[in-house]
Design an enzyme around this catalytic site. Structure first.
Site, PDB file in Angstrom:
ATOM      1  N   TYR A 153      88.669 -99.578  43.681  1.00 13.73           N
ATOM      2  CA  TYR A 153      89.328 -99.064  44.888  1.00 13.73           C
ATOM      3  C   TYR A 153      89.456 -97.546  44.826  1.00 13.73           C
ATOM      4  O   TYR A 153      89.289 -96.852  45.834  1.00 13.73           O
ATOM      5  CB  TYR A 153      90.712 -99.708  45.058  1.00 13.73           C
ATOM      6  CG  TYR A 153      90.644-101.151  45.489  1.00 13.73           C
ATOM      7  CD1 TYR A 153      90.388-101.486  46.818  1.00 13.73           C
ATOM      8  CD2 TYR A 153      90.827-102.182  44.581  1.00 13.73           C
ATOM      9  CE1 TYR A 153      90.320-102.817  47.222  1.00 13.73           C
ATOM     10  CE2 TYR A 153      90.755-103.518  44.973  1.00 13.73           C
ATOM     11  CZ  TYR A 153      90.502-103.825  46.298  1.00 13.73           C
ATOM     12  OH  TYR A 153      90.430-105.133  46.690  1.00 13.73           O
ATOM     13  N   ARG A 157      99.074-115.294  45.818  1.00 12.39           N
ATOM     14  CA  ARG A 157      99.316-114.878  47.213  1.00 12.39           C
ATOM     15  C   ARG A 157     100.178-115.887  47.959  1.00 12.39           C
ATOM     16  O   ARG A 157      99.938-116.153  49.145  1.00 12.39           O
ATOM     17  CB  ARG A 157      97.995-114.682  47.958  1.00 12.39           C
ATOM     18  CG  ARG A 157      97.131-113.557  47.422  1.00 12.39           C
ATOM     19  CD  ARG A 157      97.499-112.239  48.103  1.00 12.39           C
ATOM     20  NE  ARG A 157      96.643-111.174  47.639  1.00 12.39           N
ATOM     21  CZ  ARG A 157      95.784-110.524  48.411  1.00 12.39           C
ATOM     22  NH1 ARG A 157      95.672-110.829  49.669  1.00 12.39           N
ATOM     23  NH2 ARG A 157      95.068-109.560  47.901  1.00 12.39           N
ATOM     24  N   ASP A 204     101.620-105.129  45.524  1.00 12.98           N
ATOM     25  CA  ASP A 204     100.163-105.197  45.567  1.00 12.98           C
ATOM     26  C   ASP A 204      99.684-104.549  44.274  1.00 12.98           C
ATOM     27  O   ASP A 204     100.464-103.892  43.572  1.00 12.98           O
ATOM     28  CB  ASP A 204      99.613-104.462  46.803  1.00 12.98           C
ATOM     29  CG  ASP A 204      98.144-104.795  47.038  1.00 12.98           C
ATOM     30  OD1 ASP A 204      97.864-105.853  47.612  1.00 12.98           O
ATOM     31  OD2 ASP A 204      97.289-104.016  46.609  1.00 12.98           O
ATOM     32  N   ARG A 239     100.634-113.407  54.632  1.00 12.30           N
ATOM     33  CA  ARG A 239     100.387-113.525  56.069  1.00 12.30           C
ATOM     34  C   ARG A 239     100.273-114.945  56.607  1.00 12.30           C
ATOM     35  O   ARG A 239     100.355-115.145  57.807  1.00 12.30           O
ATOM     36  CB  ARG A 239      99.137-112.728  56.441  1.00 12.30           C
ATOM     37  CG  ARG A 239      99.397-111.237  56.427  1.00 12.30           C
ATOM     38  CD  ARG A 239      98.157-110.445  56.719  1.00 12.30           C
ATOM     39  NE  ARG A 239      97.184-110.604  55.643  1.00 12.30           N
ATOM     40  CZ  ARG A 239      96.034-109.947  55.592  1.00 12.30           C
ATOM     41  NH1 ARG A 239      95.703-109.137  56.553  1.00 12.30           N
ATOM     42  NH2 ARG A 239      95.217-110.123  54.574  1.00 12.30           N
TER      43      ARG A 239
HETATM   44  O1  1CP Z   1     102.187-113.830  46.551  1.00 13.18           O
HETATM   45  C1  1CP Z   1     101.991-112.671  46.939  1.00 13.18           C
HETATM   46  O2  1CP Z   1     101.768-112.386  48.115  1.00 13.18           O
HETATM   47  C2  1CP Z   1     102.038-111.603  45.910  1.00 13.18           C
HETATM   48  C3  1CP Z   1     101.698-110.268  46.355  1.00 13.18           C
HETATM   49  C4  1CP Z   1     100.243-109.783  46.283  1.00 13.18           C
HETATM   50  C5  1CP Z   1      99.381-109.758  45.180  1.00 13.18           C
HETATM   51  C6  1CP Z   1      99.586-110.413  43.829  1.00 13.18           C
HETATM   52  C7  1CP Z   1      99.606-109.092  47.335  1.00 13.18           C
HETATM   53  C8  1CP Z   1     100.160-108.911  48.685  1.00 13.18           C
HETATM   54  N1  1CP Z   1      98.430-108.603  46.855  1.00 13.18           N
HETATM   55  C9  1CP Z   1      98.251-109.009  45.543  1.00 13.18           C
HETATM   56  C10 1CP Z   1      97.145-108.696  44.625  1.00 13.18           C
HETATM   57  C11 1CP Z   1      95.926-108.037  45.129  1.00 13.18           C
HETATM   58  N2  1CP Z   1      95.804-107.081  46.095  1.00 13.18           N
HETATM   59  C12 1CP Z   1      94.646-108.252  44.565  1.00 13.18           C
HETATM   60  C13 1CP Z   1      94.378-109.138  43.389  1.00 13.18           C
HETATM   61  C14 1CP Z   1      94.336-110.581  43.742  1.00 13.18           C
HETATM   62  C15 1CP Z   1      93.175-111.023  44.576  1.00 13.18           C
HETATM   63  O3  1CP Z   1      92.020-110.839  44.140  1.00 13.18           O
HETATM   64  O4  1CP Z   1      93.429-111.589  45.644  1.00 13.18           O
HETATM   65  C16 1CP Z   1      93.732-107.445  45.253  1.00 13.18           C
HETATM   66  C17 1CP Z   1      92.242-107.346  45.022  1.00 13.18           C
HETATM   67  C18 1CP Z   1      94.472-106.700  46.227  1.00 13.18           C
HETATM   68  C19 1CP Z   1      93.946-105.672  47.147  1.00 13.18           C
HETATM   69  C20 1CP Z   1      94.329-105.971  48.540  1.00 13.18           C
HETATM   70  N3  1CP Z   1      95.551-105.712  49.072  1.00 13.18           N
HETATM   71  C21 1CP Z   1      93.575-106.637  49.515  1.00 13.18           C
HETATM   72  C22 1CP Z   1      92.169-107.165  49.302  1.00 13.18           C
HETATM   73  C23 1CP Z   1      91.153-106.314  49.954  1.00 13.18           C
HETATM   74  C24 1CP Z   1      89.765-106.614  49.420  1.00 13.18           C
HETATM   75  O5  1CP Z   1      89.197-105.695  48.813  1.00 13.18           O
HETATM   76  O6  1CP Z   1      89.265-107.733  49.615  1.00 13.18           O
HETATM   77  C25 1CP Z   1      94.355-106.730  50.679  1.00 13.18           C
HETATM   78  C26 1CP Z   1      93.973-107.327  51.999  1.00 13.18           C
HETATM   79  C27 1CP Z   1      95.616-106.149  50.377  1.00 13.18           C
HETATM   80  C28 1CP Z   1      96.825-106.080  51.246  1.00 13.18           C
HETATM   81  C29 1CP Z   1      97.827-107.137  50.939  1.00 13.18           C
HETATM   82  N4  1CP Z   1      98.377-107.373  49.696  1.00 13.18           N
HETATM   83  C30 1CP Z   1      99.305-108.374  49.761  1.00 13.18           C
HETATM   84  C31 1CP Z   1      99.376-108.797  51.142  1.00 13.18           C
HETATM   85  C32 1CP Z   1     100.314-109.839  51.680  1.00 13.18           C
HETATM   86  C33 1CP Z   1      98.448-108.016  51.851  1.00 13.18           C
HETATM   87  C34 1CP Z   1      98.212-108.076  53.342  1.00 13.18           C
HETATM   88  C35 1CP Z   1      98.944-106.931  53.956  1.00 13.18           C
HETATM   89  C36 1CP Z   1      99.432-107.184  55.337  1.00 13.18           C
HETATM   90  O7  1CP Z   1     100.485-107.793  55.523  1.00 13.18           O
HETATM   91  O8  1CP Z   1      98.759-106.704  56.275  1.00 13.18           O
END
Ligand code: 1CP
Length: 360
Positions: free
Chosen positions: A161, A34, A83, A38
């Protein structure tokens, strides 16, 4: 011996790729899960103008976000901005990202019939935006020898999900479905493996030099017996299908430290280690001949340097300078992380691990 080395078998020069192969490096490579997102004002500025799915689906925008942390901190690898959930859209699930809430699926899976209605179209059709973004970033970073990492979610994490319709604390619907409908569970997991394998291979075709599989929730949701029965066979299929993909594959399974051996047995060239146990303990269990990635607690990046520094040192001391360690967080960087702390982390890891060059 051929006079001209075969470029395909030549050793890579990028530190991250060398570490993925267990080769020595002049310092320990670092990237952060990540790393784009944000906590970066540059990302938030773009997000004010575009919703999440538009950012992901527009190659130029996704490439721009991917490059933001590379330009800002000089990390050793770029993970493509996307994502894990968008591949579900091509299968027929209606995904949205709702501000402040997270992912939402309007038509979650609730029956075996819902599973049978899921499609498995090729990623070239459904994920063209991300594949295009990878091509742009690979072209941009190739001359700088910074590799691009492609990624996908593991089947259990995606199934959770798809079944819950969003995030969950207790995985109640997912586990009930798994237990009540074992045949439908098998069909769902098999379809997810098919789609993810095709997607990961397409990312390599597009220019990714490494792949990471995120299994964020299987270890949190399940005990060892259920993991072995309902997850391990499918993760094993997934990693086996990637064995000849030609790039290193990282297996990051969160929350599995109590049965790490089962997660490692699924496959992967590099094991991603979460932050629950010290790296030294985990690497000894995994075996020092397998490269590892990790494992700083991302919460440590919110605190003062005097608390952070010994935690970075614990990770580096745990790796003990062995080849095959990639420094990373043990789960994604948090939104409140100060950029200056990330900058300080990157330069500290570089300084502390710089190895004195010795002539051969
Ligand atoms: O470096 C990077 O930012 C790479 C991009 C990336 C990756 C690899 C994002 C951007 N998401 C992910 C993987 C991801 N997404 C995972 C696996 C890794 C982990 O466990 O952290 C999971 C579970 C998700 C699902 C997801 N997408 C969540 C988690 C929700 C939960 O169940 O806890 C969230 C909040 C998102 C949205 C998201 N994905 C990525 C970003 C920057 C965001 C935030 C969106 C925004 O800008 O509002």
């Amino acid at each position: 011996m051929p006079l001209i080395p075969d470029p395909a078998s030549a050793e890579p020069t990028a530190l991250f790729l060398r570490a993925c192969l267990g080769l020595p490096t002049e310092r320990t490579p670092i990237w952060l899960m990540r790393q784009a997102g944000r906590y970066m004002p540059a990302y938030r500025a773009l997000r004010e103008r575009h919703d999440m799915l538009t950012l992901i689906r527009t190659p130029e925008l996704a490439a721009e976000v991917t490059l933001q942390p590379i330009e800002a901190f000089g990390l050793d690898a770029a993970i493509i901005f996307s994502d894990i959930l968008p591949p579900l859209v091509g299968m027929g699930l209606e995904l949205d990202f709702i501000g402040g809430v997270g992912p939402h699926i309007a038509n979650p899976i609730r029956s075996g019939r819902d599973v049978d209605l899921l499609g498995t179209p090729p990623a070239a059709e459904t994920m063209a935006g991300t594949l295009g973004a990878i091509a742009i970033v690979a072209r941009e970073l190739g001359p700088r020898d910074v590799p691009v990492i492609g990624f996908a979610g593991a089947p259990f994490t995606l199934a959770s999900y798809a079944i819950e319709g969003g995030s969950t604390r207790d995985f109640e619907r997912t586990k009930s479905f798994m237990l009540a409908e074992p045949a439908a569970w098998q069909r769902l997991m098999t379809k997810l493996v098919t789609v993810q394998v095709d997607y990961l291979k397409a990312q390599v075709q597009a220019g990714a030099s490494a792949l990471q599989v995120f299994d964020s929730w299987a270890g949190r949701a399940l005990g060892q017996s259920d993991y072995r029965r309902y997850v391990q066979p499918y993760n094993t299929l997934l990693f086996a299908a990637l064995r000849d993909v030609g790039v290193p594959v990282i297996n990051f399974s969160l929350g599995v430290s109590s049965f790490m051996e089962d997660a490692v047995a699924c496959g992967g060239d590099v094991i991603g280690v979460d932050w629950h146990l010290p790296l030294a303990t985990m690497w000894a269990r995994i075996g020092h001949d397998t490269p590892v990635q990790g494992n700083l607690d991302p919460v440590a990046l919110l605190g003062p340097w005097r608390e952070l520094r010994p935690r970075i040192d614990e990770v580096l001391d745990g790796a003990a300078g062995r080849p095959g360690h990639i420094f990373n967080v043990g789960h994604g960087v948090l939104q409140r992380t100060p950029e200056d702390t990330v900058r300080r982390l990157v330069s500290y890891v570089a300084e502390r691990t710089a190895r004195v060059a010795t002539s051969p």
